[in-house]
Design an enzyme around this catalytic site. Structure first.
Site, PDB file in Angstrom:
ATOM      1  N   ARG A 135       8.119 -30.259 -52.595  1.00 33.68           N
ATOM      2  CA  ARG A 135       9.381 -29.513 -52.519  1.00 33.68           C
ATOM      3  C   ARG A 135       9.266 -28.321 -51.574  1.00 33.68           C
ATOM      4  O   ARG A 135      10.208 -27.973 -50.877  1.00 33.68           O
ATOM      5  CB  ARG A 135       9.836 -29.047 -53.908  1.00 33.68           C
ATOM      6  CG  ARG A 135      10.256 -30.188 -54.812  1.00 33.68           C
ATOM      7  CD  ARG A 135      11.398 -31.041 -54.205  1.00 33.68           C
ATOM      8  NE  ARG A 135      11.573 -32.272 -54.925  1.00 33.68           N
ATOM      9  CZ  ARG A 135      11.212 -33.471 -54.477  1.00 33.68           C
ATOM     10  NH1 ARG A 135      10.646 -33.615 -53.308  1.00 33.68           N
ATOM     11  NH2 ARG A 135      11.422 -34.546 -55.204  1.00 33.68           N
ATOM     12  N   GLU A 194       9.449 -29.816 -48.239  1.00 28.13           N
ATOM     13  CA  GLU A 194      10.855 -30.159 -48.011  1.00 28.13           C
ATOM     14  C   GLU A 194      11.673 -28.915 -47.636  1.00 28.13           C
ATOM     15  O   GLU A 194      12.520 -28.966 -46.739  1.00 28.13           O
ATOM     16  CB  GLU A 194      11.410 -30.799 -49.279  1.00 28.13           C
ATOM     17  CG  GLU A 194      12.812 -31.319 -49.168  1.00 28.13           C
ATOM     18  CD  GLU A 194      13.244 -32.007 -50.451  1.00 28.13           C
ATOM     19  OE1 GLU A 194      13.778 -33.123 -50.341  1.00 28.13           O
ATOM     20  OE2 GLU A 194      13.057 -31.445 -51.545  1.00 28.13           O
ATOM     21  N   SER A 251       3.749 -12.932 -40.926  1.00 32.62           N
ATOM     22  CA  SER A 251       2.347 -13.104 -41.291  1.00 32.62           C
ATOM     23  C   SER A 251       2.202 -13.695 -42.683  1.00 32.62           C
ATOM     24  O   SER A 251       2.929 -13.340 -43.609  1.00 32.62           O
ATOM     25  CB  SER A 251       1.634 -11.755 -41.236  1.00 32.62           C
ATOM     26  OG  SER A 251       0.301 -11.893 -41.664  1.00 32.62           O
TER      27      SER A 251
END
Length: 162
Positions: free
Chosen positions: A89, A92, A115
Site C-alpha cells: 500500500r 501504491e 530528505s
C-alpha cells in the site's frame, strides 16, 4: 553473525517474552520509538547508550551490542514490487501520488528532494466510528540540488527562486 541473524534473534526474544514494541521502546528510550523499532529490525543504528540498553534488555553479547551501533545496510524490502499487502500500500501510494508530491514539493521549495536522513516521523491511532485510522506524519529537510559549475547570475542551489 550477520545483521539479519541479530534481527531474527531480537524478534525471537520479543515473541518468547511476549513483549510489545511499545514495551521495548519504553525500555530503551532516548530516541524516536519508530527509530528504535527500525534499529531492532536492522534498518537503523542505535546510539551507544541505547545499544547498551537494548543489549541489557535482550541479554545480548558485547559483539551484538556493538552491531546495534553499526550503520546497517538499509533496504528491508526483499523485492519490488513488495508482496506484503501492508507494505504494498505504501508502494501504491508512491505510484499514485509520487508525481503529485514531487510537483507540490518542488513548486513550494524549488528543485530538490525531501530528505529521508534528516527526517522525523510519528505514527498514531486515530479513532473513527467507521474503523480506526493510521495517522502517519513525516517531515524531511528540503535538500536543494546544487547547480555546480554555475556562472554569474545562476543560483548555486535549486531553492525556489523569487
Amino acid at each position: 553473525m550477520k545483521r539479519e541473524d541479530l534481527t531474527e534473534k531480537l524478534l525471537d526474544i520479543k515473541r518468547e517474552k511476549g513483549w510489545t514494541w511499545t514495551h521495548i521502546q519504553e525500555e530503551i528510550g532516548g530516541i524516536s520509538p519508530i527509530l528504535i523499532t527500525a534499529a531492532c529490525m536492522g534498518q537503523m543504528k542505535l546510539p551507544k547508550a541505547q545499544a547498551a540498553k537494548a543489549a541489557a534488555l535482550f541479554g545480548l553479547s558485547a559483539a551484538e551490542e556493538r552491531m546495534l551501533n553499526e550503520a546497517p545496510y538499509r533496504g528491508s524490502v526483499p523485492h519490488m514490487p513488495p508482496t506484503d499487502p501492508l507494505i504494498y500500500r505504501f508502494y501504491e501510494l508512491v505510484m499514485v501520488y509520487g508525481t503529485t508530491w514531487k510537483e507540490l514539493i518542488q513548486e513550494e521549495f524549488g528543485d530538490g528532494i525531501m530528505s529521508a536522513i534528516d527526517f522525523n516521523m510519528t505514527m498514531e491511532r486515530e479513532p473513527n466510528n467507521k474503523g480506526d485510522r493510521v495517522k502517519l506524519q513525516m517531515s524531511g529537510k528540503f535538500l536543494p540540488y546544487k547547480y555546480y559549475g554555475n556562472e554569474e547570475g545562476v543560483p548555486e542551489y535549486g531553492f525556489k527562486e523569487p
